[in-house]
Every structure is written in C-alpha cells, then in structure tokens.
Motif scaffolding. Structure first.
Motif, PDB file in Angstrom:
ATOM      1  N   VAL A 177      79.519  31.036  83.283  1.00 12.21           N
ATOM      2  CA  VAL A 177      78.728  30.693  82.100  1.00 12.21           C
ATOM      3  C   VAL A 177      79.676  29.940  81.172  1.00 12.21           C
ATOM      4  O   VAL A 177      80.674  30.504  80.702  1.00 12.21           O
TER       5      VAL A 177
ATOM      6  N   TYR B 126      79.628  43.136  74.116  1.00 14.86           N
ATOM      7  CA  TYR B 126      78.629  42.175  74.578  1.00 14.86           C
ATOM      8  C   TYR B 126      77.375  42.350  73.729  1.00 14.86           C
ATOM      9  O   TYR B 126      76.893  43.477  73.534  1.00 14.86           O
TER      10      TYR B 126
ATOM     11  N   LYS C 106      75.277  37.373  89.684  1.00 11.13           N
ATOM     12  CA  LYS C 106      74.116  36.752  89.057  1.00 11.13           C
ATOM     13  C   LYS C 106      74.454  35.314  88.688  1.00 11.13           C
ATOM     14  O   LYS C 106      73.666  34.389  88.954  1.00 11.13           O
ATOM     15  N   HIS C 107      75.622  35.127  88.061  1.00 13.91           N
ATOM     16  CA  HIS C 107      76.130  33.781  87.773  1.00 13.91           C
ATOM     17  C   HIS C 107      77.599  33.742  88.148  1.00 13.91           C
ATOM     18  O   HIS C 107      78.328  34.736  87.964  1.00 13.91           O
TER      19      HIS C 107
ATOM     20  N   THR D  88      73.218  41.721  87.630  1.00 15.47           N
ATOM     21  CA  THR D  88      73.584  41.498  86.222  1.00 15.47           C
ATOM     22  C   THR D  88      75.020  41.015  86.044  1.00 15.47           C
ATOM     23  O   THR D  88      75.397  40.609  84.956  1.00 15.47           O
TER      24      THR D  88
ATOM     25  N   SER E 297      69.294  32.508  91.323  1.00 19.12           N
ATOM     26  CA  SER E 297      69.849  32.386  89.965  1.00 19.12           C
ATOM     27  C   SER E 297      70.798  31.211  89.881  1.00 19.12           C
ATOM     28  O   SER E 297      71.234  30.641  90.894  1.00 19.12           O
TER      29      SER E 297
ATOM     30  N   ASN F 166      83.054  33.976  82.143  1.00 17.84           N
ATOM     31  CA  ASN F 166      82.467  33.130  81.102  1.00 17.84           C
ATOM     32  C   ASN F 166      83.586  32.418  80.352  1.00 17.84           C
ATOM     33  O   ASN F 166      84.724  32.916  80.268  1.00 17.84           O
TER      34      ASN F 166
ATOM     35  N   THR G  61      75.970  26.088  78.416  1.00 11.92           N
ATOM     36  CA  THR G  61      75.222  26.560  77.249  1.00 11.92           C
ATOM     37  C   THR G  61      75.300  25.600  76.075  1.00 11.92           C
ATOM     38  O   THR G  61      74.819  25.917  74.997  1.00 11.92           O
TER      39      THR G  61
ATOM     40  N   ARG H 153      73.124  33.853  76.490  1.00 12.37           N
ATOM     41  CA  ARG H 153      73.970  34.579  77.434  1.00 12.37           C
ATOM     42  C   ARG H 153      75.432  34.562  77.012  1.00 12.37           C
ATOM     43  O   ARG H 153      75.925  33.591  76.457  1.00 12.37           O
ATOM     44  N   GLU H 154      76.102  35.652  77.306  1.00 11.09           N
ATOM     45  CA  GLU H 154      77.546  35.798  77.132  1.00 11.09           C
ATOM     46  C   GLU H 154      78.002  35.568  75.681  1.00 11.09           C
ATOM     47  O   GLU H 154      78.875  34.748  75.398  1.00 11.09           O
TER      48      GLU H 154
ATOM     49  N   THR I 194      73.414  41.661  72.713  1.00 13.90           N
ATOM     50  CA  THR I 194      72.071  41.273  73.135  1.00 13.90           C
ATOM     51  C   THR I 194      71.103  41.525  71.996  1.00 13.90           C
ATOM     52  O   THR I 194      71.331  42.358  71.120  1.00 13.90           O
TER      53      THR I 194
END
Length: 758
Positions: free
Chosen positions: A521, A368, A517-518, A495, A546, A500, A552, A376-377, A370
């Motif tokens: 995605v 992952y 959180k989601h 988190t 959230s 996704n 995206t 995201r993702e 960042t």
C-alpha cells in the motif's frame, strides 16, 4: 605465567643467615621492632634438618614474624608463602602463615583475611610445613583473597597457642604459584584474578575493567559465577564467558573484539536480554556498524522495543545493520492487540491531525486507525496527551467532523516506533518468524534509507513491515520473501498486508510475496518497483481477487517494471487526500512496463489495472502501459483495465499523455490500445464515415484525437481530397467521423487516441 621468569620479579625474602634486622616481631612496617638482638631469637647455623635456622622462643599470645621487605601483589598473580617448622622444647604452639596487606601510601588495607588456618605442632623434632596462597582473586585454593586494593605484603608467620615453647624455622620460601590456577602458557586472564566475586550482588565492574586493561591482546575469561555490573563495561580484548553477567537496563556491555549475538547470549544467558544488550551496544559504541547474530535463533515472548533497548536516545543517523539470524515469536499474551475506541474530531484544514481525542492516554503510538472516511493504512505517528491530539500518517478522505475511531495497536517482533529519527538502518539475511502471533517490523517515526534485504518475513498475523510516518523515505526492499499467515483463506477473508509506505523514493526489487490481502500500500511517489513476484489467488473459481499494489495518491511518479503480477491487480486511488475532488494534479506519472500479468479461474469482469477516484473531476495525465503480457488461464477476461466509479468517474474529456501499446493479450476478449490503428471498410457510399474506437480505447475513454488517416487503394467516388475529422462522437464519445467532400466508399486505416499527447 611465572612473574619471576617473565618479568624478573624476585619474591624471595633473604635467608636468616643474612641477619635478623629485616625480620620484624610486629607487622613488618617501617619502625617496627626487629629480632636483631632480641633475647628470644637467635640464628642457629647448623641445624640437622634445616642447615641454618631461626630459633624462636614464644613469649606472647601471637608471636609474629614478618619480613620487612615488600612482596608485590600483582593482579592475576598468586604468591605461595611456605615455611618449615619444628618444635624443639617447651610447650607445643600452633603455626600459621600470615601477612600484612599494604596499600597506596603505605596504608594498611583493612577488612582482609591476613592469616591462614593454623597447624598444631604435636611432637618435638618433627618437621612440619605450612603454606598459604595470597592473590587478588577470590577463587578456590586462595587462602588470602585480597582484591585489587593491596599493592604489597609483609609476609611471614604467626605462632599461637601456649607460650614458652622453642621452635626452629627454616628460611621462608615465597614463590609465584599462578600456574596452580592457570596453564603455564596462558593466553587469557580471568576476571576473578582482578577481584571479581561473581556472587550476583557485588559490583564487579572495576574488576572487569582491570582484567581487560591487563589482558593486552589476550582473551579475558569470565569464569563460573554470576557477575553483577553496575557500570558500563567495555572490553577492548576478546572475551570468553563460562559465567554470566547481569546489568541494569541503563548499563552497557560492549564487546569490541567479539561483537556478535552468540557472545552476548553467553554473557547474559538469556536470548532476549542478550539481543537487547547487543542492540544497546550497537547504538552506543562506534567501533561496529553491524551486529552479527551468528546464525542464532532468538525466541522471544514480547516485542523488542528498540528505543527501550537503546535506553539513552531516540534519534540515530549513523549507519547500523543487524544481520544473519532469526527472531521467532513464542506463545505469549504480550502479542495481543491493544484496541481503543475513542471519539475525535477531524478537519480538512489540518489534514493529518485528530483533535479532542477522548481516552487519548490509552492510545499507543503506532496504532492502526479505522473509521468512516478513513483510507487504508492510516497510523498514529505521535500522541500529544496534554493537547488531546493525534498526528496521523496520512490524511483522511471523508472524515470531517466528530466521530468514533478505532485504534488498534498491532504488536511487532522488532518495534522502532519509539525512535523519532533513524537513518541508514538495515536488516540483512534475517528471518522474522511471526508464527501467526504478531507482525514483523514497525519502522521509526522519521528517517531515511531504511533497508531490508535478503530477509524472510514469515506468517505475520497482521503486517510484515509497517511505516507509521516518514521513515520509509528512500526505503529499500531487496530480495526478500514475504509469506502470509493467511494462505489457506479465501481472498475476501484476508486482512494482512506485506508492507505499507507513506513517503517517497522507495526501491522495491526482487521480492516475493505470497497470498496477502495486499502486497504494497503506497502513499507516496517516485517508486521503483521491479523484478518482484507477488501472487494472491485462492481456490475459488471466479472469486473476488484483491489488489497487489494499492496507490493512495493520484500523482505517483512511479515505474512498475518486469514484475510477475499473479492473480491480483494494480489499484490506483487518491484515498489519502483530505479533499479528494480534483484540485491539483490528477492521476499522473505512472509507467507499467514489461510485466507479466497472470490470472487463473478469474471472473470475466476481473481487470489487472483499476483506477478508483475518490472525488470528482479526475482524469489521467500521464500513464504508460507498454510491452506487458496479460494472460488468463481457465477463463476469458473481458478487459485488462477499468475504472471503479464507486465514488466518482473519470473525466474522459481531459486525458493527457496516455499510452497503451506493445502489450500482448492472451484469453482477453478486448484489447486496450491507445493510440490504436484500426482498419475500416465503407461499403455504402457516404460523405460521413462513422468509425467506432470505443471498445479499444482504455478505461472506456473517448476518441479525442486522430493521428493519421491512410487510404488503402483508391477511394471510390472521391476526388482525391482528404477528409476532415470530427472526434468524440457517439453516446460515449468513442466514435470518429470522417467527413469527405463527396459521397464515397473504400478502405482506410485510422489511428486515434484517447488523449491529447502533450
């Protein structure tokens, strides 16, 4: 089993009365001397104990007696050789059963036990019986275990000890003694009967294959012991394990008649090894399209690497299913994340690649990503150590240049990342019990039509289902339950993400997701999202909520239909665009229909639909929000929709094909409607009536078109001529002006909209 009965095999040698020319004084092979006419041997026709008997004087150190006929040695069959003997005179010898092992072409098979334990004759005239069992299997009670190489035996006996004694020997009896080891109506064969040793070191593969070949529909028994198999073994008959097997990683065990996980657990005695071996067989033998876990729970202490388990391939495009079981993570350091920080360079000209990556050999595939300007993702879909480059799952919206990125490799119960291509794989009726220690499923790099249906994904530490590339193309998630490990946390502290998706054409139906959180995605398009329930609230009044769905990309071509969207919102972004300023399609092709949107104790500024452009110039060119129910409890929301202009606003002068209609609003201060019909009363005489639509139009849009004007009763002061309109008036463009030929008063119903309808 009795071969004399079932197959008509006669094991018995002829009686001595028939002549001594078939009885050898050596090994019994052709050309050996016989006892016919020998000076130390004679047939006695009338013995008081035996009737007819062979009288033999011992004249050599080992006085042999062998039948020159061939007694068959059959896999799975045990032969007992018996002899009754008595001393007549002279020295008292020892007596033992003996046999000569013959193989293919009449060759002697060396290295075998060919004699039994000797019995000493202790007095004259006493009848002593000696016996021994010969067979292929190495089992208790078998005196001469010969394995599969011998095909026949020359049976008989030996006299050992002092010479000069005279003995008499009754006719030898040779009989099938298999029933000593097996029940008489046997419906199985034992691998030990075919030479398997079960000592954990000798290769028993050939014995297993021979037992399976001989079974002919009967069950194969793998009896007590540990059997080492150094070759691939395929059973075409049912198998029962009371012993266990061990195999190298690159050897396969295929159980074609009982291909299920409980059988593999019995075979290997270890759940993790059994699961891996069953998966290996699933992808290497075409008789089965699915592995039934038989309702078993498999406790594991490290990720199951599917490509490592398969061993011999990283691409598979034929349908395969794993169903009906539970995989649970036990406590282990193997679940700890691998975290690497490296410097790399990103260029929008190659939007899914990082170059010049330092420390690249330590960055695992599937990490992952960042860093500054990373959406995201984003995951590492492949690693090229030699070139120093990483391929990413999606572009980065604002990361051009060189910077430090963090690569975090989550650990998964079932990890397909090593598979470059996999099509038509499914999990069905499974429970993935992550126990807060790990994530659940990582998809392959590429593939089509991966499916997860009727499954429970419980307490994942980081992710439920992760796509690192294109294997989510056509993904089907049906009737699953996703339960977060962060249910006790407030929303800002969470988190974890249920799933996704990077590619197109996913079907997300009838799922339930709780307090991630989601929920999703979504980085592709052409999605069908229907009949799901996802809820993400907490106990904080007026707290931050959230997004449940995060898109995206701007062009999504997606329907969101008949879902229960509980204490969260739909967020529509273009954060997976390397050049996020408008350059092609803008926010388009989304239908939100017949859903229930629900919130409790939400802040007044909370909204259920949020559009967030990551670059300038964007507008809406296809959005239908129809027949939904928006409801707030214990608070009153200002609006249900808004624009998050953190990076850029929407261009309200360009909206096309937007419909907000048929929706129901409960505890919402201001409805959003377009096209919207409003009634206006003009009480003071004027040629210009200013009509304000700005509160009603979604997303703070402008009143760009008037569809209709309906006069209610007479317009006082008007000569009957209809007015013309001036749109996008006022400071926000939300007003419409009706311009009459004469000053007048009255009431009109005017329908305006925020867009051009085509």
């Amino acid at each position: 089993m009795n071969k004399a009965v079932t197959d008509g095999i006669d094991f018995m040698p002829p009686p001595f009365s028939g002549g001594l020319d078939v009885w050898s004084s050596a090994d019994g092979v052709p050309g050996n001397a016989t006892y016919d006419g020998a000076s130390n041997a004679a047939f006695v026709p009338a013995d008081s104990d035996f009737g007819g008997a062979l009288e033999l004087v011992k004249t050599s150190g080992t006085q042999k007696l062998r039948y020159m006929g061939e007694t068959p040695i059959i896999p799975g069959c045990y032969v007992r050789v018996r002899a009754r003997v008595k001393a007549v005179s002279g020295a008292l010898p020892n007596v033992r059963i003996a046999a000569w092992a013959g193989g293919a072409g009449g060759a002697h098979v060396n290295g075998l036990i060919e004699t039994s334990v000797a019995t000493t004759l202790t007095e004259y005239g006493q009848v002593v019986e000696v016996s021994a069992i010969i067979g292929t299997g190495n089992r208790t009670g078998v005196d001469m275990p010969w394995g599969l190489e011998p095909l026949y035996a020359h049976v008989g006996l030996d006299l050992t000890g002092p010479n000069g004694g005279t003995v008499r020997i009754d006719d030898l009896i040779v009989e099938d003694a298999t029933e000593v080891f097996h029940r008489k109506l046997m419906d199985w064969v034992d691998v030990r009967d075919f030479g398997a040793l079960g000592n954990g070191t000798s290769d028993d593969s050939a014995a297993f294959a021979a037992a399976d070949a001989a079974a002919e529909g009967r069950e194969v028994l793998v009896s007590e012991g540990v059997y080492f198999l150094d070759n691939n073994v395929t059973f075409t008959n049912p198998v029962r394990f009371t012993g266990t097997v061990t195999m190298p990683d690159n050897r396969r065990l295929s159980l074609t008649k009982n291909f299920d996980l409980p059988s593999y657990i019995e075979a290997f005695g270890d759940e993790l090894t059994a699961f891996r071996k069953a998966v290996q067989a699933l992808f290497n033998f075409t008789d089965h399209d699915s592995l039934d876990m038989g309702g078993r729970k498999v406790d594991i202490t490290e990720p199951i690497d599917i490509q490592e388990a398969i061993d011999n391939q990283n691409s598979f495009t034929i349908r395969r299913v794993i169903r009906n079981g539970q995989i649970s993570a036990d406590n282990s350091t193997a679940w700890n994340d691998t975290v690497v920080t490296s410097q790399a360079t990103y260029s929008t000209s190659n939007p899914t690649r990082l170059t010049g990556v330092t420390n690249i050999a330590n960055i695992p595939k599937g990490s992952y990503v960042t860093g500054s300007g990373v959406g995201r993702e984003i995951y590492v879909r492949s690693v090229n150590v030699g070139a120093g480059t990483l391929e990413l799952s999606s572009p980065l919206y604002d990361a051009a240049g060189t910077q430090s990125f963090t690569f975090r490799r989550f650990k998964y119960l079932v990890d397909f990342a090593g598979m470059v291509q996999m099509d038509k794989f499914a999990f069905a009726d499974m429970e993935f019990q992550c126990n807060g220690r790990c994530s659940a499923i990582m998809l392959p790099e590429e593939g089509l039509n991966f499916a997860v249906r009727d499954c429970f994904i419980n307490n994942p530490k980081d992710r439920g289902i992760t796509s690192i590339g294109g294997a989510c193309q056509g993904l089907a998630l049906d009737r699953n339950q996703f339960l977060s490990n962060e249910q006790a946390l407030d929303v800002p502290d969470r988190t974890s993400i249920a799933c996704n998706i990077n590619s197109n054409d996913a079907k997300i139906r009838d799922n339930r997701a709780m307090r991630f959180k989601h929920f999703l995605v979504l980085g592709g398009g052409n999605y069908l999202i229907s009949n799901n329930h996802w809820f993400q609230g907490d106990s904080v009044d007026g707290g931050v909520l959230s997004a449940g769905l995060v898109f995206t990309n701007a062009n999504v071509t997606t329907t969101i239909n008949s879902n229960y969207i509980d204490n969260n919102f739909i967020e529509w972004t273009n954060e997976h665009d390397a050049t996020p300023d408008l350059s092609g399609f803008s926010f388009s092709a989304l239908s939100i229909t017949d859903n229930v949107f629900f919130s409790t104790n939400a802040a007044t500024w909370f909204s259920f639909i949020v559009i967030k452009p990551y670059g300038a110039g964007h507008y809406i060119q296809g959005l239908q929000v129809t027949n939904n129910l928006f409801r707030a409890v214990n608070s009153v929301l200002d609006r249900v929709e808004k624009v998050d202009d953190t990076f850029a606003p929407l261009d309200h002068t360009r909206h096309r094909n937007v419909t907000f209609s048929g929706n129901a609003y409960n505890a919402v201060s201001q409805m959003a409607v377009s096209p919207v019909m409003l009634e206006f009363n003009q009480s003071s005489s004027s040629t210009v009536w200013t009509l304000d639509f700005s509160d009603w139009l979604p997303f703070g849009a402008r009143a760009r078109n008037v569809q209709s004007i309906v006069k209610e009763n007479n317009i006082s002061g008007s000569n009957g001529t209809m007015p013309y309109v001036r749109v996008e008036k006022g400071t926000t463009g939300g007003e419409v002006e009706l311009v009459w030929p004469d000053a007048c008063t009255g009431r009109v119903q005017v329908t305006a909209r925020m867009d051009n309808p085509n």
